[in-house]
Design a protein around this motif. Structure first.
Motif, PDB file in Angstrom:
ATOM      1  N   LEU A  89       0.821  -1.209   0.000  1.00 12.21           N
ATOM      2  CA  LEU A  89       0.000   0.000   0.000  1.00 12.21           C
ATOM      3  C   LEU A  89       0.860   1.266   0.000  1.00 12.21           C
ATOM      4  N   GLU A 180      -8.006  -0.506  -6.805  1.00 14.68           N
ATOM      5  CA  GLU A 180      -7.750   0.135  -5.516  1.00 14.68           C
ATOM      6  C   GLU A 180      -7.376  -0.933  -4.493  1.00 14.68           C
ATOM      7  N   GLY A 181      -6.269  -0.763  -3.807  1.00 16.33           N
ATOM      8  CA  GLY A 181      -5.828  -1.738  -2.826  1.00 16.33           C
ATOM      9  C   GLY A 181      -4.669  -2.571  -3.342  1.00 16.33           C
ATOM     10  N   HIS A 255      -8.833  -7.865   5.103  1.00 15.84           N
ATOM     11  CA  HIS A 255      -8.289  -6.508   4.955  1.00 15.84           C
ATOM     12  C   HIS A 255      -9.156  -5.676   4.008  1.00 15.84           C
ATOM     13  N   ARG A 256      -9.457  -4.468   4.416  1.00 12.72           N
ATOM     14  CA  ARG A 256     -10.325  -3.598   3.629  1.00 12.72           C
ATOM     15  C   ARG A 256      -9.754  -3.317   2.241  1.00 12.72           C
ATOM     16  N   GLU A 257      -8.440  -3.294   2.111  1.00 16.12           N
ATOM     17  CA  GLU A 257      -7.808  -2.931   0.846  1.00 16.12           C
ATOM     18  C   GLU A 257      -7.555  -4.124  -0.070  1.00 16.12           C
ATOM     19  N   ALA A 259      -7.939  -6.253  -3.013  1.00 13.08           N
ATOM     20  CA  ALA A 259      -8.522  -5.865  -4.299  1.00 13.08           C
ATOM     21  C   ALA A 259      -8.623  -7.004  -5.304  1.00 13.08           C
ATOM     22  N   TYR A 284     -14.777  -4.943   2.344  1.00 13.93           N
ATOM     23  CA  TYR A 284     -13.881  -4.462   1.292  1.00 13.93           C
ATOM     24  C   TYR A 284     -14.317  -3.114   0.729  1.00 13.93           C
ATOM     25  N   LYS A 285     -13.329  -2.365   0.280  1.00 19.93           N
ATOM     26  CA  LYS A 285     -13.579  -1.078  -0.365  1.00 19.93           C
ATOM     27  C   LYS A 285     -14.265  -1.260  -1.709  1.00 19.93           C
TER      28      LYS A 285
END
Length: 543
Positions: A89, A180-181, A255-257, A259, A284-285
Motif C-alpha cells: 500500500l 484500488e488496494g 483486509h479492507r484494501e 482488491a 472491502y472497499k
C-alpha cells in the motif's frame, strides 16, 4: 520528460534451446547444477525490498533426493503478511503514477536478463527444486516466463489503445486504472513461469502485490524477485512471503484494501477462498477480482480413423512429461476397441525405453513427483487399481520413495467409464484408458462430457474431417484449450492462451489481454470543448 506515442521493441516467443549432447548450453547448465548441488542456500522473504530472516527455518530438499539438504528458507507468520500489505500500500501511489513505458521497460529488461545471463540459473533451480528435466525446465522457467513478461507488455500496450469514439465537439477517453488496494498472488510449485506471471501481470498494470509461493518452490520465487529488482522494480511493488495458507488468508481476506486474487492451484482451495471472500464482502472497499486456474481431468479421445502411433505418442508425452504434474496433463483416454491393440503396443515400446531418475542425468525422461504427500496419494491410487475388479494396471505401477519420490509411468485400464481415476484428478504420471465400442461414439462423447466437473484441456485424434467437426462441436464446453491431432499440453503464450472453464477456473487466459483486463478498472472521461449555455432542447419549443 519527453512525450511520445512509443513503438514497442519486437515482441516474439523465446526460442527453445536443445541441450543436445555437445551443445554449449548443455555444458553451461550442468555446471550450474553442480554449483547448486553444493547447498548452503539461505532464502529470506522479500518485503518492501528488504531481506527478512526470521530464524524459523524450513528445509529445501530435491524431490528426487530427499536426503540431500540444499539449504533453508525463513518461514514467516501473520505479522509478515501484514508487513507485506503495508509495504504494498505504501508503494502503490508512486508505482501507479509511474509512466506505463517505465513499467514496461522493467519487465522487458527482466525478460532479457532471464533469457540471457540468468538462463541457466532459472533452469538449474527449477530442475533441482521441482525435479524437472532440462527440456521441461527450459520451456517453463525460461521460455514461457520470458514470453509472459514480453507479451504482457504488448498486451498492455494494445489494451491502453482500446479507446472509445468521439462525437463532434467532444473527446472521449478511457483511463485504464489499476485496482484500488493490493492484489494477492498465490502460486503453485509446478511452473516457475506461472508463479512469476501471477504476481507480474497485476504489477505491470500498476497494482502492488503480496505474493505467497508454494512451499516447494520458494527458491525459484526468490530468484524471480532478484531479477525483478535488478531490472528496476521499486521496493514494495511485489512482496514475497513464506507463510502458511491459513495465516495468509486470515490477514489478507479480512483486509479492507484487498482488491484481487490471482491463483493457480487446486479447485478445492480456490472454492474455499471464494467462499471466504464472499462472506467478507462488507469489509472491502470494492468488489475483489477473483482469477483462478484450477484442476483438470484432461482427456484424449480417438476415433476409429486415428493413427495408433500418433495417439500413443500424444499419450506418452501428454501423460508423463513432468511426471503428469501439469494442469493440462492427459489423465484419461477414450480409445476405440479397434485401435487399442496398436496404441498399447506403441505405448509399451515407449515406456520400456523411458528412463527415470534424477534430472542431473539428462537422459532421464521422468523424474520425481514433488513431495511425499503427492507420492502417497498416487501410490494409493495405483494400489487401489491393482485390487479393484473394475480396473487393471496394464503398464508400470511401481513406486519407490526410499531415495526420491519416484512413481513409474502407469497406465490403468478402466473396465467401466466411471472408475474413480477416470473422474478425479491425481496430478501425477498415471493415465487411465477406457476402451469403447466404435459403434457407440456419440454415447462415449456424452460420457466424457459428464464424467467430471473439470474442463481445462482436451484432445481429439481423427483423420475424418466430418468426425473432427462433429467432435469439436460436441465437446465445445469440455475444454478451454482444445487440441486436434495433438497432445493436450504445451500451450504457448500468444499462440494458445491458457485457461479452462467449469471447475477448472475462471478462464481468464494467462498471457493474454483478457487476463490483464481483470487487473484494471476502466474510467471513462468525456471532455466537451464548448459547453452548453441553454438548458432547453428543441423539442420543448412551441410550434
Amino acid at each position: 520528460m519527453p512525450k511520445g506515442v512509443y513503438k514497442l521493441p519486437e515482441i516474439k516467443n523465446e526460442p527453445i534451446k536443445s541441450y543436445a549432447p555437445g551443445s554449449p548450453e548443455r555444458q553451461a547448465l550442468k555446471q550450474k547444477l553442480v554449483e547448486l548441488s553444493k547447498g548452503g542456500l539461505d532464502v529470506p522473504m522479500i518485503i518492501d525490498g528488504k531481506e527478512i530472516r526470521t530464524g524459523n527455518l524450513s528445509d529445501i530438499r530435491p524431490p528426487h533426493d530427499h536426503q540431500h539438504l540444499l539449504g533453508h528458507y525463513h518461514q514467516g507468520d501473520k505479522t509478515h503478511v501484514q508487513m507485506a500489505i503495508d509495504a504494498a500500500l505504501k508503494a502503490k501511489p508512486a508505482w501507479e503514477a509511474m509512466h506505463w513505458e517505465s513499467r514496461a521497460a522493467i519487465f522487458l529488461k527482466a525478460a532479457e536478463l532471464i533469457a540471457g545471463p540468468y538462463r541457466y540459473d532459472f533452469n538449474a533451480v527449477t530442475m533441482t527444486g521441482q525435479s524437472k528435466n532440462a527440456f521441461q525446465a527450459e520451456i517453463d522457467a525460461v521460455c514461457e516466463l520470458v514470453d509472459f513478461y514480453r507479451f504482457n507488455v504488448r498486451n498492455m500496450y494494445e489494451l491502453y489503445g482500446m479507446q472509445p469514439n468521439s462525437a463532434p465537439g467532444i473527446w472521449n477517453r478511457t483511463v485504464w486504472r489499476p485496482l484500488e488496494g493490493f492484489v494477492f498472488a498465490l502460486t503453485p510449485f509446478n511452473f516457475t513461469s506461472i508463479a512469476a506471471n501471477l504476481g507480474g501481470a497485476p504489477a505491470l498494470m500498476g497494482n502492488t502485490v503480496v505474493w505467497k509461493p508454494s512451499k516447494t518452490a520458494v527458491y525459484p520465487a526468490h530468484l524471480i524477485m532478484k531479477v525483478l529488482k535488478e531490472a528496476g522494480l521499486p521496493d514494495g511493488v511485489i512482496n514475497l512471503v513464506y507463510v502458511g495458507g491459513k495465516e495468509a488468508a486470515d490477514v489478507i481476506f479480512n483486509h479492507r484494501e484487498f482488491a484481487g486474487l490471482h491463483f493457480t492451484g487446486s479447485t478445492g482451495v480456490f472454492n474455499g477462498m471464494w467462499k471466504t471472500i464472499a462472506g467478507n464482502m462488507d469489509k472491502y472497499k470494492s468488489y475483489p477480482r477473483i482469477v483462478g486456474e484450477t484442476g483438470g481431468k484432461d482427456y484424449v479421445f480417438a476415433d476409429v480413423t486415428a493413427d495408433a502411433k500418433q495417439v500413443a505418442t500424444a499419450l506418452t508425452r501428454g501423460a508423463f512429461e513432468y511426471q503428469g504434474q501439469k494442469c493440462s496433463a492427459a489423465s484419461r483416454a477414450y480409445i476405440p476397441a479397434t485401435l487399442w491393440d496398436g496404441v498399447k503396443k506403441y505405448m509399451e515400446s515407449d515406456l520400456k525405453s523411458i528412463r527415470m531418475g534424477v534430472p542431473e542425468d539428462f537422459t532421464n525422461f521422468v523424474n520425481a513427483v514433488i513431495d511425499e504427500e503427492s507420492f502417497n496419494k498416487l501410490a494409493k491410487a495405483i494400489d487401489d487399481a491393482k485390487k479393484s475388479p473394475d480396473a487393471e494396471v496394464v503398464m508400470g505401477g511401481n513406486c519407490d520413495k526410499s531415495k526420491g519420490y519416484f512413481i513409474e509411468p502407469t497406465v490403468i485400464l478402466a473396465k467401466k467409464p466411471d472408475y474413480i481415476t477416470m473422474r478425479e484428478e491425481l496430478f501425477g504420471p498415471v493415465l487411465t484408458v477406457y476402451i469403447y465400442d466404435p459403434e457407440k461414439l456419440d454415447e462415449t462423447l456424452d460420457i466424457l462430457d459428464s464424467s467430471t466437473d473439470y474442463a481445462l484441456t482436451g484432445a481429439i485424434f481423427s483423420t475424418d474431417r466430418v468426425n473432427i467437426e462433429k467432435m469439436t462441436s460436441r465437446l465445445t464446453h469440455t475444454a478451454g484449450n482444445f487440441y486436434i491431432n495433438d497432445k493436450p499440453t504445451g500451450a504457448v503464450v500468444d499462440q494458445q492462451p491458457f485457461g479452462g472453464g467449469r471447475a477448472s477456473g475462471t478462464n481468464d487466459k494467462a498471457g493474454s489481454v483478457f487476463n490483464l483486463l481483470r487487473w484494471v478498472s476502466p474510467q471513462t472521461i468525456k471532455e466537451t470543448f464548448v459547453p452548453a449555455t441553454d438548458y432547453m432542447y428543441p423539442n420543448f419549443l412551441e410550434d
